[in-house]
Design an enzyme around this catalytic site. Structure first.
Site, mmCIF file in Angstrom:
data_model
loop_
_atom_site.group_PDB
_atom_site.id
_atom_site.type_symbol
_atom_site.label_atom_id
_atom_site.label_comp_id
_atom_site.label_asym_id
_atom_site.label_seq_id
_atom_site.Cartn_x
_atom_site.Cartn_y
_atom_site.Cartn_z
ATOM 1 N N GLY A 1 3.117 5.287 3.633
ATOM 2 C CA GLY A 1 1.922 5.706 2.900
ATOM 3 C C GLY A 1 0.822 6.334 3.743
ATOM 4 O O GLY A 1 -0.046 7.021 3.224
ATOM 5 N N GLU B 1 -3.645 2.829 7.911
ATOM 6 C CA GLU B 1 -2.981 2.497 6.642
ATOM 7 C C GLU B 1 -3.594 3.337 5.515
ATOM 8 O O GLU B 1 -4.768 3.718 5.586
ATOM 9 C CB GLU B 1 -3.156 0.979 6.391
ATOM 10 N N ASP C 1 -4.397 -3.631 -0.350
ATOM 11 C CA ASP C 1 -4.377 -4.221 -1.687
ATOM 12 C C ASP C 1 -4.570 -5.737 -1.525
ATOM 13 O O ASP C 1 -5.699 -6.187 -1.323
ATOM 14 C CB ASP C 1 -3.034 -3.840 -2.322
ATOM 15 N N LYS D 1 -8.887 -1.803 -1.905
ATOM 16 C CA LYS D 1 -9.069 -2.398 -3.241
ATOM 17 C C LYS D 1 -9.503 -3.840 -3.049
ATOM 18 O O LYS D 1 -8.694 -4.753 -3.166
ATOM 19 C CB LYS D 1 -7.737 -2.370 -4.004
ATOM 20 N N PHE E 1 -3.799 1.407 -9.985
ATOM 21 C CA PHE E 1 -2.712 1.892 -9.135
ATOM 22 C C PHE E 1 -2.869 3.389 -8.926
ATOM 23 O O PHE E 1 -2.848 4.169 -9.865
ATOM 24 C CB PHE E 1 -1.342 1.575 -9.733
ATOM 25 N N ARG F 1 3.740 11.545 -3.464
ATOM 26 C CA ARG F 1 3.114 11.520 -2.135
ATOM 27 C C ARG F 1 2.502 12.870 -1.772
ATOM 28 O O ARG F 1 1.550 12.937 -1.006
ATOM 29 C CB ARG F 1 4.153 11.164 -1.054
HETATM 30 P P1 IMP Z 1 -0.877 -5.200 0.352
HETATM 31 O O1 IMP Z 1 0.101 -5.816 1.303
HETATM 32 O O2 IMP Z 1 -0.884 -5.886 -0.986
HETATM 33 O O3 IMP Z 1 -2.249 -5.032 0.940
HETATM 34 O O4 IMP Z 1 -0.312 -3.799 -0.031
HETATM 35 C C1 IMP Z 1 -0.383 -2.725 0.777
HETATM 36 C C2 IMP Z 1 0.738 -1.776 0.448
HETATM 37 O O5 IMP Z 1 1.051 -1.766 -0.949
HETATM 38 C C3 IMP Z 1 0.306 -0.376 0.773
HETATM 39 O O6 IMP Z 1 0.711 -0.053 2.074
HETATM 40 C C4 IMP Z 1 1.010 0.447 -0.272
HETATM 41 O O7 IMP Z 1 2.305 0.772 0.199
HETATM 42 C C5 IMP Z 1 1.169 -0.462 -1.446
HETATM 43 N N1 IMP Z 1 0.109 -0.240 -2.469
HETATM 44 C C6 IMP Z 1 -0.863 -1.096 -2.826
HETATM 45 N N2 IMP Z 1 -1.639 -0.588 -3.780
HETATM 46 C C7 IMP Z 1 -1.163 0.650 -4.013
HETATM 47 C C8 IMP Z 1 -1.575 1.717 -4.905
HETATM 48 O O8 IMP Z 1 -2.549 1.629 -5.679
HETATM 49 N N3 IMP Z 1 -0.825 2.844 -4.852
HETATM 50 C C9 IMP Z 1 0.235 3.004 -4.015
HETATM 51 N N4 IMP Z 1 0.645 2.055 -3.174
HETATM 52 C C10 IMP Z 1 -0.051 0.873 -3.172
HETATM 53 MG MG MG Z 2 4.725 2.451 -1.782
#
Ligand code: IMP
Ligand code: MG
Length: 195
Positions: free
Chosen positions: A59, A112, A116, A144, A165, A178
């Site tokens: 990402g 990054e 999330d 977020k 999302f 992407r």
């Molecule tokens: P976390 O581990 O929950 O913080 O998630 C981080 C990863 O989840 C990011 O590197 C993204 O790959 C994916 N992700 C989280 N939210 C989104 C979103 O709104 N769109 C796309 N990918 C997301």
């Molecule tokens: Mg992804």
């Protein structure tokens, strides 16, 4: 970035994807402004250092490509690929592809696309800290905060966004979107919630 709108092939491709977007929350110009601001801040903070930027695949690819061109220092880059799963329990993260180079004694900035829950970066911080870098910071384009489960303290944050999302500028849904030059909210009927 803007050129993408002009060419015929790109226009057709984008239109098909744009139908799936509910709302654009960051235009290419908004993104450019934020990336430039972050690049300048990193350049000032690491003036006498030799930072190594670690892109989190996949990402962050578009973001890191633009970010390094806004950093006026001789930066190096490396990439790490991690995957997170909801099963057996939420927050289980593993490394798919490790860094190519050792980071011991180096000034590391993890790059990054979005934070999330914080599980992915929390895991990465733990794993990379064990390798004893001189310093370890986080740079994320999007955050977020409403979704945060694991506390993180990212030094560089582009934009805080609501709990929606989003796709584009490197961020995907099922490996799609992407290559959109903006960041947009995916229509809920396309995004089946399984986060
Ligand atoms: P976390 O581990 O929950 O913080 O998630 C981080 C990863 O989840 C990011 O590197 C993204 O790959 C994916 N992700 C989280 N939210 C989104 C979103 O709104 N769109 C796309 N990918 C997301
Ligand atoms: Mg992804």
């Amino acid at each position: 970035m803007r050129g993408g709108y002009g060419t015929k092939a790109n226009g057709m491709m984008e239109n098909e994807m744009i139908d799936d977007i509910e709302e654009i929350i960051l235009t290419p110009e908004d993104i450019e402004r934020e990336v430039s601001r972050l690049g300048q801040k990193i350049s000032a903070d690491y003036m006498d250092k030799d930072p190594l930027l670690v892109g989190v695949l996949r990402g962050s690819t578009v973001f890191i490509a633009d970010l390094i061109r806004h950093i006026s220092l001789p930066v190096r880059i490396d990439f790490i690929s991690i995957s997170s799963y909801q099963h057996p329990s939420p927050g289980v993260v593993r490394i798919i592809k490790d860094l190519d180079e050792p980071i011991t004694g180096k000034d590391i900035i993890i790059v990054e696309g979005i934070i999330d829950t914080g599980f992915s970066l929390g895991y990465l911080m733990r794993v990379l800290n064990l390798r004893k870098p001189a310093s370890l910071e986080i740079c994320t384009l999007l955050d977020k905060p409403a979704r945060r489960i694991l506390a993180l303290n990212p030094k560089y944050v582009g934009v805080e966004i609501p709990d929606k999302f989003v796709v584009g500028y490197g961020l995907d849904y099922n490996q799609k979107y992407r290559n959109l030059p903006f960041i947009g909210v995916l229509k809920p009927e396309i995004y089946q919630s399984n986060r």
